[in-house]
Structure formats: C-alpha cells, structure tokens
Motif scaffolding. Structure first.
Motif, short mmCIF file in Angstrom:
data_model
loop_
_atom_site.label_atom_id
_atom_site.label_comp_id
_atom_site.label_asym_id
_atom_site.label_seq_id
_atom_site.Cartn_x
_atom_site.Cartn_y
_atom_site.Cartn_z
N MET A 1 -5.38 2.17 -1.80
CA MET A 1 -4.37 3.15 -2.23
C MET A 1 -4.45 4.41 -1.38
SD MET A 1 -2.60 2.04 -4.58
CE MET A 1 -2.69 0.34 -4.95
N ASP A 2 -5.69 4.89 -1.16
CA ASP A 2 -5.85 6.11 -0.37
C ASP A 2 -5.40 5.89 1.06
OD1 ASP A 2 -6.93 6.97 -2.65
OD2 ASP A 2 -8.79 7.76 -1.80
N ILE B 1 -3.09 3.82 2.04
CA ILE B 1 -1.62 3.83 2.03
C ILE B 1 -1.12 5.26 2.01
CG2 ILE B 1 0.42 3.24 0.69
CD1 ILE B 1 -0.96 0.79 -0.27
N LEU B 2 -1.72 6.06 1.15
CA LEU B 2 -1.22 7.42 0.98
C LEU B 2 -1.41 8.23 2.25
CD1 LEU B 2 -2.49 8.04 -2.63
CD2 LEU B 2 -0.14 7.77 -1.89
N VAL B 3 -2.59 8.12 2.86
CA VAL B 3 -2.83 8.99 4.01
C VAL B 3 -1.99 8.54 5.20
CG1 VAL B 3 -4.80 7.86 5.14
CG2 VAL B 3 -4.60 10.31 5.18
N ILE C 1 5.05 10.53 7.91
CA ILE C 1 5.99 11.65 7.74
C ILE C 1 5.76 12.68 8.83
CG2 ILE C 1 6.69 13.52 6.23
CD1 ILE C 1 5.94 11.86 3.88
N VAL C 2 4.48 13.01 9.07
CA VAL C 2 4.18 14.03 10.08
C VAL C 2 4.70 13.59 11.44
CG1 VAL C 2 2.31 15.16 11.32
CG2 VAL C 2 2.18 14.93 8.85
N MET D 1 10.54 4.19 9.94
CA MET D 1 10.50 3.94 8.51
C MET D 1 11.36 2.74 8.13
SD MET D 1 8.56 5.93 6.75
CE MET D 1 7.75 7.52 6.76
N PHE E 1 0.86 7.04 4.98
CA PHE E 1 2.23 7.43 4.63
C PHE E 1 2.48 8.88 5.01
CE2 PHE E 1 5.13 9.00 1.18
CZ PHE E 1 6.26 8.39 1.63
N GLY E 2 1.51 9.75 4.67
CA GLY E 2 1.62 11.16 5.05
C GLY E 2 1.68 11.31 6.55
N LEU E 3 0.83 10.55 7.24
CA LEU E 3 0.81 10.60 8.70
C LEU E 3 2.16 10.19 9.28
CD1 LEU E 3 -1.10 11.06 11.10
CD2 LEU E 3 -1.54 8.62 11.08
N PHE F 1 0.20 17.11 2.67
CA PHE F 1 -0.11 15.88 1.94
C PHE F 1 -1.31 15.17 2.56
CE2 PHE F 1 0.71 11.32 1.26
CZ PHE F 1 0.53 11.31 -0.10
N VAL F 2 -1.32 15.04 3.89
CA VAL F 2 -2.46 14.39 4.55
C VAL F 2 -3.74 15.15 4.24
CG1 VAL F 2 -3.49 13.86 6.79
CG2 VAL F 2 -1.10 13.35 6.38
N PHE G 1 0.51 2.39 6.87
CA PHE G 1 1.91 2.71 6.65
C PHE G 1 2.51 3.51 7.80
CE2 PHE G 1 4.16 2.22 2.45
CZ PHE G 1 3.46 1.10 2.09
N GLU H 1 8.44 13.72 11.70
CA GLU H 1 8.97 15.09 11.71
C GLU H 1 8.69 15.77 13.04
OE1 GLU H 1 10.95 16.49 9.52
OE2 GLU H 1 10.93 14.58 8.47
N LEU I 1 -8.35 10.22 12.19
CA LEU I 1 -8.00 10.24 10.77
C LEU I 1 -8.43 8.98 10.05
CD1 LEU I 1 -6.48 11.95 8.69
CD2 LEU I 1 -4.46 10.64 9.20
#
Lengths: 342, 381
Positions: free
Chosen positions: A131-132, A134-136, A142-143, A266, A138-140, B341-342, A37, A146, A121
């Motif tokens: 799923m995990d 996607i989540l990690v 965002i980081v 995004m 996705f968090g990356l 979150f990460v 993601f 930002e 990572l």
C-alpha cells in the motif's frame, strides 16, 4: 478474413505499447517487489525526451533577408532551425528523423532517471507494505507529470514522423489477398516491430547473459544469491533503470501516433496495470502476451459490427477482461503459483 | 442504553468539531477562504473523506475507485431535480440509495480479492463507469457537456403544487434557497451528522470488527468469522458517503459531469485521507480541508502576487525566487501537492494527525512508545 486481419494489425501497435510498459512493470515487481505506479510517468518522460530533442534541434534563429520582401512589405524573415545552422543538410535529415534518433538520447536519460528514482526514493520502501509503495509512487507520478507540465505546458505536442515513413503499407497485397483491402500505416508497423525487438532484446538479455542469469536467480531467491557474495541490490537497481529505459523507448516511438501531453503516462498506466494483472503478476511472458492480447481485443471491440451488438464495449473491454480474469484466475494467465494470489 | 450514546471523549470531539465547522465563516476570514463556495467544498469533501476513511482507515482496503460513487451520487441528484422536485432532501436520499447499490455491486466483486488486486479492481470498475458515462450512457449522463437542469424538465412533484416559473429553478431545502452561506450551513449540518455516524461506527463492535480485518484477516478467518460481509458493509457505507457528497455537490451547483468520476478524482480522496491521517476520525477532514484550501488559494497565486510577497528581497534575488516559486503555485499547485504527499508518505505515514501527536509528545516531554503509523499494518495478503 480481411477485416479480421485488419483488426488484428490495428491491435498490434497499441498492444506493443501495453506490452512494453507491462514488461517494465513486471521487471520492477519481479526483481524489487515494488508496485510502481510511477511507471506510466516513465513512459511519458520517454515521450518527452523526443519532444525535447526535437524542440532543441528545431530551435529557430531568425535572420532578415534585405533583398527579398514578404507580401506585406517587411524584409523577409528566414527561419533556420539550429540543427541546420550547425550541420547544414545533415541537420535537415536530423530533423526529419528526429523521433527515431531521440532514442539515442532517451536511453541514457531514462537510465539515469530510473536509477535515481530507485536509489533516491523507492529503495526506502522495500520493507514497507505494498500500500505504501503504491501511495509513494502515485505521489511521485503526480510530481513527474507536473514537472513536465511546468516545462512543456499542458497542450499535446505533436511529433511528425519521418517523411519517408508516412503513408500506408498494403499488407493484404503482400500476403496475396485482394490489394487495397488491408492497408496499415507504416509507422504503426514499425512500432510493432520495434516493440517486438525490444521485448526480444530484454528476454535475450535475461536468458543469455551472465548478468541476466544472476538477475533471474535473484528473482527466484534473493537471499541465497546475496549470500553467495553477489551484490544483487546493485543489479536490481540496474534492472530498474532498464525497465525505465524500456518504458521510455516505448514512449519515444509512440509520439508520432499520439501527440504526448503530460498525462499520457497516467492514461497508459491504468491500462498497463490491468495488463500486468491479466498476464500474471511477476510473469514476464504473461505481461507481453496479455499486452498484445488486450491490444487486439480492444481493436476487435471497436469494430462497428461488434459495437452494434454491445454498445460501448470498446470503452470497457479491457477492464471487463481484467475483472473476469481476477475473479476466475487470480494469478493471471501465466502467473506463477503463489505470487500475490489472494 | 441510548442509541445516540457516545463515549465522553467522542462527545467532546463532536462538540468541538461542530463548533469548528459552524464557526468556519468567522475563523476562515484571516485565511482569505471565508467565501461560501469554498466552505461548501470544505464540508462536502470532508464528508467524502470521512466516508472513504470508514473503508480505508478501518479495513485497510485501498480503493482507487471511489470517485465513481461520487459521480453516481451527482447524477442521481441532478436527475431527481429534473424529474421530481428541486428539494434537496429527496435528491440526497436517492443519491445515497443509488450509490449504495452501486457500491454493493462493485464491492461484492472487488472484495473477493484483497491488497493490490482490490485496488486494481476498484480502479477498473471506476474507469469503466467513467468511460461508459462518456460514451454509451450519454442519454443519461449527457456526456461531455455534463448533465444540467433545463427549463422544460418534468419536475413532477414541484409542478403539482406550483406553476412552472419563468427562469431556471435552483435547488432548495423546504422552500429555503440553497445558495451562498445558507447552503454552507445545510452542508455543514449534513457533515456533522455524517461525522457523528462515523464516530458511532468507530466505537461500535462493527468498527472493532473492521479494525480486526485490517490487522489480521487470516486470524479472523481462523477464529471462525466470515470477514467479507463486514468488509462489504464498510464498502457500501463509504460508497453511500461518497454518493451523499456527490448529491451535495449537485445541490450546491446543479451540474454533474463525468470528470468527477475519473480516477484522478479517486486519487484525490486517497491523498486527503493519507495527508490528514488514515484511520483517525478528524484526520481525513483536515486532509480534505488542506487540499481544497491549497487548491483554491495556491492556484490563485500569480507572478505579481509573488513579486509583492518577496518585495523585501533585492531585485535579482527576487526574480530568481519568484521564477522558482511560481512553478509551485498557480497552475503548478499540484506539483506542490504531489511533493507534500510524497514527503508525508515517506516521513509521516500517519499524516497530519501523527505529526500533531509527535509534536505534542515533545511538549509533554513524555517518552511513550507512540502509536506506530497507521499505514504500517497492511491487510493480510
């Protein structure tokens, strides 16, 4: 005829961007089995390589010219970009062509970022559920966005294209149609050609080199390749870096078309995921074909004639296609049998 | 058997939870968060997260489109205010019904696939709703300006009983105004009811069925169960929770904008659930509170406050520390959110709840094979 050709052309550049991002996504999925993601963020980082390069070479030093006066009486300020101080006239050329030249910067930078991302990572997530992953990632994402926001601010930063490449080409006249009917901005034509050649290069790399052959073998059966004594993990890491470069280059060249801001990635990510799904998870030709197809479909859907029949279709056409494809043919247009078909 | 029956353990949890929620205005004071607007958000997003967890936590289906239902709920609530009455109860009921219908339609299609395809389908639907709300549906959604109340709204029911007032009316509950601390208590009571229903779902045979879907859907099929109606019910329930949360957002601030439906908003509720602890009852609530707290408190920080905080450091070091930390607060608070979150996904897949569990097991000094992270089980693909 002319309108159809015009819309076809209009879809090509956007389709090129979709295809490049989707190609990278598929490379990563096919080799490492990771649903990334954060891939849109790589596109955005590439765009900001161009921004950073331009901001660096156009960093202005202000000198005062005591002989001349500005309209309000103060000594005239002469602003000289850094590149011009260093290289003189060549600096001016450099600034004019900053976007294409920053490709040279983006390639090593994106390669390093990609490899660092994979080693730092993502490699910890191969054994975990999709799923995990996607989540990690996705968090990356965002980081990363930002971080870019913290450095470059939240506003879009427009990147001028080289003066010589502004304006439009009269494609219609070239093809023997009525002149002036089908014109097309030169830069978008270049973007299309650029993306087509990158795609060609990636395919050639995979098809014609030994490295590419090993990678393809690893995509088909990772374990056997490993047993044969080939360090497949390292090659896959490099492929991740390559995917990052492809996304980054797509971003660099896209900057004159849309001023990049931190959430550019995004916006493209959601679409390119849809592209990957339509093309078929894990299928490289599928990703490319679906990218161009959806780009063109989107441009046709934005025609006023079509919008008059179905209002708002241009906003949702891509998602609609994705929904239909997923329900009718879940493995996608060119997907291999059995790859994440459920 | 009494239909309101809860197992003893859950009844205690509910009682403690009720106590915690209702005394929020007291215990939040030392955190500087005891103002009504923020506490309303705490309660509303807790409802959203609890409902989302019914789907994601129990069945393992990762939806990236739940903000669409939140948005639909908001729009429905504001339209109820405009057309019928300023009372919040009809608004809540209609919002739940309409978002439930939306969830039924979207879930019916999306649930034909599982795993990542389900995520992308929900994402596609949510983006479709968002794009439509911004473009063609502008007569209904008022596009970028957001749907608002106006003086000349019909408000059929209200105007049957009273004259049109001079100013803009505000939402009310049976004549009681919905502002400030009263609104918080209304929302808090709704949260408690929502939490209680979620508890009932968790202990019911239906909840057991959903958990079975998460742990092994293929085996469920072989056993002769058709899992789709169960998953669809869970999807609709969580959509209704989201709609309820959306209507409460509109009730506390009668405004509905399309940005509530954007996929970043969907991502936020995923963050809340993961951060707090997926599959647990309290976890998503904690996650929602943490995120909303940090959003408000972190984003309020500025350089001057940082200089004050680090004033015990020598001048040079202070500047360096402030320069670094200022990137993580204020405008950049989402950076800290992303990092946290990460880290949570990497090291603590069960979120805060798993952290608490691990922590307490250290103190109990008991080596039990602790429950594995809730995320490790994935739906059968």
């Amino acid at each position: 005829m002319e309108t159809i050709l015009a819309q076809l052309l209009n879809g090509l550049d956007k389709g090129g961007a979709y295809a490049l991002i989707a190609l990278g996504l598929t490379l990563v999925f096919g080799t490492l089995g990771v649903v990334n993601f954060a891939h849109g963020a790589l596109f955005m980082l590439g765009a900001f390589c161009a921004v950073a390069f331009r901001q660096f070479i156009t960093y202005e030093t202000v000198t005062l010219d005591p002989t001349k006066l500005s309209p309000w009486g103060a000594p005239l300020e002469i602003k000289t970009p850094m590149a011009q101080i260093w290289f003189g006239d060549f600096g001016a050329v450099l600034i004019n062509w900053s976007v294409p030249i920053s490709i040279l910067l983006a390639i090593p930078v994106m390669l390093v970022i990609g490899i660092a991302m994979e080693r730092g990572l993502i490699k910890h997530f191969y054994k975990r559920a999709h799923m995990d992953q996607i989540l990690v990632t996705f968090g990356l994402a965002i980081v990363l966005q930002e971080v870019v926001k913290a450095i470059f601010g939240a506003n879009p930063i427009s990147q001028p294209m080289p003066v010589e490449l502004r304006g439009s080409a009269d494609i219609g006249a070239m093809l023997g149609l009525t002149p002036g009917m089908v014109t097309y901005p030169i830069w978008r034509l270049i973007y299309f050609l650029f993306s087509a050649s990158i795609i060609g290069a990636v395919f050639a790399f995979l098809r014609l080199t030994t490295f590419g052959m090993v990678v393809r073998a690893g995509m088909a059966d990772r374990e056997t390749v490993g047993i044969l004594g080939i360090n497949i993990d390292r090659r896959f890491t490099i492929m991740f870096g390559l995917a990052a470069v492809v996304a980054g280059l797509a971003g660099v060249m896209y900057t004159p078309l849309v001023p990049p801001n931190y959430h550019l990635g995004m916006d493209f990510l959601v679409l390119s995921f849809v592209v990957v799904v339509v093309g078929g998870m894990g299928s490289l030709p599928g990703a490319v074909a679906a990218g161009f197809l959806l780009g063109i479909l989107q441009s046709f859907a934005s025609m006023t004639e079509i919008k008059a029949i179905i209002p708002g279709i241009d906003q949702i056409i891509i998602y609609l296609v994705a929904v239909v494809i997923l329900l009718v043919r879940p493995r996608g247009l060119l997907g291999r049998r059995g790859v994440m078909e459920t | 058997m009494n239909i309101f029956y809860l197992p003893r353990r859950d009844a205690i949890t509910l009682a403690v939870f009720a106590l915690v929620v209702l005394t929020m205005p007291i215990w939040l004071v030392p955190f500087g968060a005891a103002y009504p607007g923020l506490m309303q958000k705490f309660a509303i997003f807790a409802i959203f997260a609890v409902g989302y967890n019914v789907l994601f936590g129990l069945t393992g289906y990762l939806s990236f489109g739940h903000a669409a239902f939140l948005g639909v709920g908001s729009y429905t609530a504001v339209w109820t205010f405009k057309l019928m009455t300023m009372n919040v109860i009809p608004a809540m009921i209609f919002a739940v019904i309409v978002s439930g219908l939306f969830a039924l339609a979207i879930g019916f299609v999306s649930l034909r696939r599982s795993g990542i395809y389900f995520s992308i389908l929900t994402l596609a639907f949510a983006q479709m709703c968002y794009n439509l709300a911004y473009s063609v549906l502008t007569p209904i959604t008022n596009g970028e300006t957001a749907l608002q109340l106006t003086i000349n709204d019909p408000r059929v029911l209200d105007l049957m009983f009273s004259e049109r007032g001079a100013g803009l009316p505000s939402p009310s509950l049976l004549g009681q105004g919905m502002s400030g601390i009263e609104a918080f208590y209304v929302v808090a009571v709704v949260l408690l009811i929502a939490f209680y229903i979620a508890q009932k779902i968790f202990v019911s045979p239906f909840g057991m069925m959903l958990r079975a879907i998460k742990s092994n859907q293929t085996r469920m099929h072989y056993t002769g169960f058709n899992t789709r109606p169960y998953a669809l019910t869970a999807f609709v329930i969580s959509g209704m929770y989201a709609g309820l949360a959306g209507s409460l957002l509109a009730a506390t601030d009668p405004l509905a904008g399309a940005e509530r439906m954007q996929w970043t908003a969907s991502g936020e509720v995923v963050l809340m659930t993961i951060l707090g602890g997926v599959g647990t009852l309290i976890g998503p609530v904690i996650g929602a509170w943490l995120i909303k707290y940090f959003e408000n408190i972190f984003s309020g920080f500025n350089d001057a406050m940082l200089h004050h905080t680090f004033s015990w450091l020598p001048q040079g070091a202070q500047d360096v520390v402030v320069a670094i930390t200022s990137k993580f607060v204020g405008e950049g608070w989402q950076l800290s959110l992303g990092l946290i979150f990460v880290l949570v996904v990497v090291f603590l897949p069960g979120g805060v709840m798993e952290g608490i569990r691990r922590f307490s097991s250290i103190f109990r000094n008991r080596r039990e094979p602790g429950p594995t992270g809730a995320l490790k089980t994935s739906p059968a693909e």
